[in-house]
Design a protein around this motif. Structure first.
Motif, short mmCIF file in Angstrom:
data_model
loop_
_atom_site.label_atom_id
_atom_site.label_comp_id
_atom_site.label_asym_id
_atom_site.label_seq_id
_atom_site.Cartn_x
_atom_site.Cartn_y
_atom_site.Cartn_z
N ILE A 428 0.85 -1.19 0.00
CA ILE A 428 0.00 0.00 0.00
C ILE A 428 0.88 1.24 0.00
CG2 ILE A 428 -0.17 0.09 2.52
CD1 ILE A 428 -3.07 1.02 2.22
N SER A 429 0.46 2.29 -0.70
CA SER A 429 1.23 3.54 -0.72
C SER A 429 1.03 4.28 0.59
CB SER A 429 0.78 4.41 -1.89
OG SER A 429 -0.54 4.90 -1.66
N LEU A 430 1.96 5.16 0.90
CA LEU A 430 1.83 5.99 2.10
C LEU A 430 0.59 6.86 2.03
CD1 LEU A 430 5.56 7.07 2.63
CD2 LEU A 430 4.27 5.35 3.90
N GLN A 435 -4.83 7.60 4.28
CA GLN A 435 -6.26 7.74 4.03
C GLN A 435 -7.06 6.74 4.84
OE1 GLN A 435 -7.21 7.45 -0.11
NE2 GLN A 435 -9.33 8.06 0.15
N HIS A 436 -6.53 5.52 4.97
CA HIS A 436 -7.27 4.45 5.65
C HIS A 436 -6.71 4.16 7.05
CE1 HIS A 436 -9.51 3.66 2.00
NE2 HIS A 436 -8.38 3.61 1.32
N VAL A 536 1.66 17.33 2.61
CA VAL A 536 0.87 16.79 3.73
C VAL A 536 -0.57 17.28 3.64
CG1 VAL A 536 0.62 16.75 6.24
CG2 VAL A 536 2.90 16.60 5.21
N ASN A 537 -0.77 18.54 3.26
CA ASN A 537 -2.14 19.06 3.10
C ASN A 537 -2.92 18.24 2.08
OD1 ASN A 537 -1.80 21.14 4.93
ND2 ASN A 537 -1.18 22.63 3.38
N SER A 538 -2.28 17.93 0.95
CA SER A 538 -2.99 17.20 -0.10
C SER A 538 -3.38 15.80 0.37
CB SER A 538 -2.13 17.12 -1.36
OG SER A 538 -0.97 16.31 -1.13
N ILE A 539 -2.51 15.16 1.15
CA ILE A 539 -2.79 13.81 1.61
C ILE A 539 -3.86 13.81 2.71
CG2 ILE A 539 -1.77 11.79 2.75
CD1 ILE A 539 0.85 12.55 1.31
N THR A 545 -12.08 12.61 3.16
CA THR A 545 -13.05 12.48 2.07
C THR A 545 -13.94 11.28 2.33
OG1 THR A 545 -11.61 11.06 0.74
CG2 THR A 545 -11.34 13.43 0.48
N LYS A 546 -14.84 11.04 1.40
CA LYS A 546 -15.78 9.93 1.56
C LYS A 546 -15.10 8.57 1.56
CE LYS A 546 -16.82 9.60 -3.40
NZ LYS A 546 -17.88 9.66 -4.41
N ASP A 547 -13.87 8.49 1.00
CA ASP A 547 -13.18 7.20 0.95
C ASP A 547 -12.23 6.99 2.12
OD1 ASP A 547 -14.38 6.54 -1.48
OD2 ASP A 547 -12.88 7.70 -2.60
N GLY A 548 -11.94 8.04 2.91
CA GLY A 548 -10.99 7.92 4.01
C GLY A 548 -11.67 7.72 5.34
N THR A 549 -10.85 7.52 6.38
CA THR A 549 -11.42 7.35 7.71
C THR A 549 -12.08 8.64 8.20
OG1 THR A 549 -9.27 7.89 8.68
CG2 THR A 549 -9.80 5.55 8.37
N GLY A 550 -11.76 9.77 7.57
CA GLY A 550 -12.39 11.04 7.92
C GLY A 550 -13.59 11.36 7.07
#
Length: 645
Positions: A428-430, A435-436, A536-539, A545-550
């Motif tokens: 998995i990428s950083l 994101q997860h 870091v802001n972009s990540i 977002t809807k796909d992340g834990t946030g």
């Protein structure tokens, strides 16, 4: 002849008593004041001290209000000798008849009683009061006497002095009192124990209105108000005071008071003894509206998270802090239910909760800045958000020397790192791991970067050195205990292009009207390069977002970024998020009411609850404010996947 001799003897005694009576030093208790704490808008947040008093000068009292007190108590004050012969005779008659001693009828006599003598109603004290009142004019001017009277009189509601009374009854300082409000306050000196209950006692209100009319009528009689001006104040214009709020440090105010006090002592050198004496005016950074909105958002989500069936013997707790990324000002905190509820530990400023996976952006920033040793024996190489690591759970973590880490202790086996809920993600990428909220890639990344680089990056971003844990794999997993105030400040550094400003809570302090030094605003320091903060802001924007834990931040339709914290039974849950204008950290956790400390059984709240609290608060706080985009650096070309050791 005998009568003449007796008269002469009495006159001689009076002369001797007059000549031998000295004006004593003021009672120390009458010099004590409270300390006044102000919200960022300049309104009073709290007063605190052994005596609720704020001494003022006469020029701070509007002239019509001064005249209210003269009309009520002593219209001839500026022309009399300091004593009232009629009042003296009345007092003597009462003493002879065994009735209660009356207080001095002149302002000078009351000033003498309040400032120099005890309040015991004895004949000796009364005579001493009269003698000192006749001599006080040799030492004090009329203006000083009136000022002393206004500062030492008791007004009820635990308020000593006019300024404390203005705050207790009307929530304002002396400068803004109206002639109508002043007339009521002048009336309260007459019967403070009755008038202080005007909001709950009908009899007190009837008497207060009558006494208020009396004062205003005297203002006309003494030529300080015209009949036309007096006609503006019928019964319906009575200046009804606010309800009596007896506890000053309720709700969040106690935590805010402590934050400001600690900062004042650390940066202005004010000692406990000096604060105990009082007289300080402390102007804070705290926003009253944001404080209320943060408390509302947090407590609402706590109520949603509380499930008695699943949380038997568990107590749900929360802490939160919000700072301005561009100035470092602490705008609001939620430290717990309040001192008045017995919760004295300020969770917002507590360094006892592990940061968990909210620490991942720190590891990433260190890797982007310093590179990482991906192959043993080689120099550190560049790392990008698309660098790939093993995202499985229960994997071995390798040190920079290429050997797997081992558990502490003799003959201990290899150290196996786990993900939340033991999930495995494969390679998995950083970016995706952030994101997860996948832990194992960031633990391995931290080992590749090295403890000194990650620790120094955390400190540059705003973490206190003492809150950071020692060198171990757990350090990169977020074992450091960083307070919500500090986490919000660290994430605010990302929002402000890598510029860090230490969080602070006090803008200025005055004592006796003079500024107290040592409170220069913190200086911005470039903690990390703008290009790295942009990455870091972009990540973190993708993580929110809807796909992340946030994903629960989706209802907030504006530029935002953030990261959830560990979601397991052994650690508190977090969401730390930010916009360009506001950075906020919120944590929730459950404690066992039977066993101390964090409960290891069913105590996790779930990061969705702090995330939703953050979303609700931020939406309310930024309502009507512009939606500002982050400065986001272009993502570099992904490096080729490097095989794991």
């Amino acid at each position: 002849m005998a009568l003449l001799f007796l008269f002469g003897a009495l006159a001689g005694l009076v002369w001797y008593a007059y000549e031998t009576t000295a004006i004593p030093a003021p009672n120390p208790s009458n010099l004590q004041q409270s300390n006044v704490y102000y919200w960022s808008d300049g309104t009073v947040m709290a007063t605190h001290g052994s005596v609720n008093r704020v001494n003022i000068t006469l020029d701070q009292v509007p002239l019509p209000v001064q005249r209210d007190f003269l009309a009520a108590e002593n219209a001839d004050f500026y022309h009399d000798s300091g004593v009232d012969p009629t009042g003296i005779v009345r007092s003597l008659v009462n003493m002879v008849q065994g009735r209660q001693l009356q207080s001095g009828s002149t302002i000078t006599q009351q000033f003498v009683k309040n400032s120099f003598l005890s309040q015991r109603p004895t004949i000796g004290r009364k005579l001493q009061e009269l003698l000192i009142a006749t001599k006080i004019g040799d030492v004090y001017s009329k203006q000083q006497i009136l000022t002393g009277y206004l500062n030492t009189s008791y007004f009820g509601r635990d308020a000593y002095g006019l300024d404390a009374a203005a705050r207790a009854y009307y929530g304002v300082d002396t400068r803004t009192l109206t002639v109508s409000q002043g007339a009521f306050l002048a009336a309260t000196v007459n019967e403070p124990s009755l008038y202080q209950n005007i909001d709950s006692d009908a009899r007190a209100r009837v008497k207060a209105v009558a006494r208020w009319h009396y004062v205003l009528d005297r203002m006309v009689k003494d030529g300080w108000m015209t009949a036309a001006e007096r006609a503006r104040y019928p019964d319906s214009a009575f200046p009804t005071p606010h309800p009596w709020v007896r506890a000053a440090l309720t709700g969040q105010t106690g935590y805010l008071y402590q934050l400001a006090t600690d900062y004042a002592q650390q940066h202005a050198g004010i000692t406990d003894q000096q604060l105990a004496h009082g007289g300080y005016h402390i102007y804070t950074t705290f926003d009253r509206t944001l404080t209320e909105e943060l408390a509302t958002a947090v407590t609402k989500e706590m109520a949603s998270a509380a499930d008695p069936k699943d949380r038997k013997n568990l107590s749900l707790q929360a802490g939160a802090a919000s700072v301005d990324p561009t100035t470092g000002r602490i705008l609001a905190v939620y430290g717990g239910p309040g001192w008045d509820k017995g919760a004295y530990n300020d969770i917002a400023d507590s360094a006892g909760l592990q940061a968990g996976s909210t620490f991942q952006p720190v590891v990433l920033a260190a890797a982007l800045a310093h590179g990482a040793v991906r192959r043993p024996g080689t120099a550190a190489s560049a790392v990008s958000p698309d660098s790939v690591f093993n995202g499985n759970s229960d994997i071995e973590i390798y040190g920079a020397n290429g050997f797997p880490l081992r558990k502490p202790g003799k003959n201990a086996g290899p150290l196996l790192e786990q993900n939340d809920r033991y999930a495995s993600w494969g390679d998995i990428s950083l970016r995706s791991a952030m994101q997860h909220s996948v832990i194992t890639p960031y633990v391995q990344l931290g080992e590749n970067v090295g403890y000194p680089a990650v620790k120094s990056t955390a400190e540059a971003l705003g973490a206190l050195s003492g809150s950071l844990s020692s060198d171990s794999a757990d350090f990169y997993a977020g074992s450091s205990t960083i307070s919500p105030v500090r986490l919000a400040s660290m994430y605010g550094t990302f929002a402000d292009q890598g510029l860090h400003i230490n969080p602070y809570s006090v803008t200025r302090i005055t004592y006796d009207g003079l500024p107290v030094g040592g409170l220069t605003p913190p200086t911005p320091v470039q903690a990390i390069p703008p290009a790295i903060s942009g990455l870091v802001n972009s990540i973190l924007a993708e993580a929110a977002t809807k796909d992340g834990t946030g994903r629960r931040t989706a209802p907030l339709q504006r530029f935002k970024a953030g990261k959830t914290g560990t979601d397991d039974p052994y650690h508190p849950d977090w969401f730390v998020g930010y916009t360009r204008q506001l950075a906020t950290a919120i944590t929730m956790f459950a404690t066992d009411t039977i066993h101390p400390g964090l409960s290891p059984v069913g105590a996790d709240v779930g990061s969705d609850f702090p995330t939703e609290a953050w979303t609700a608060f931020t939406a309310q706080a930024l309502q009507g404010k512009p939606d500002l985009p982050f400065t986001v650096a272009a993502t570099p070309t992904p490096e080729p996947t490097t095989p794991r050791p």
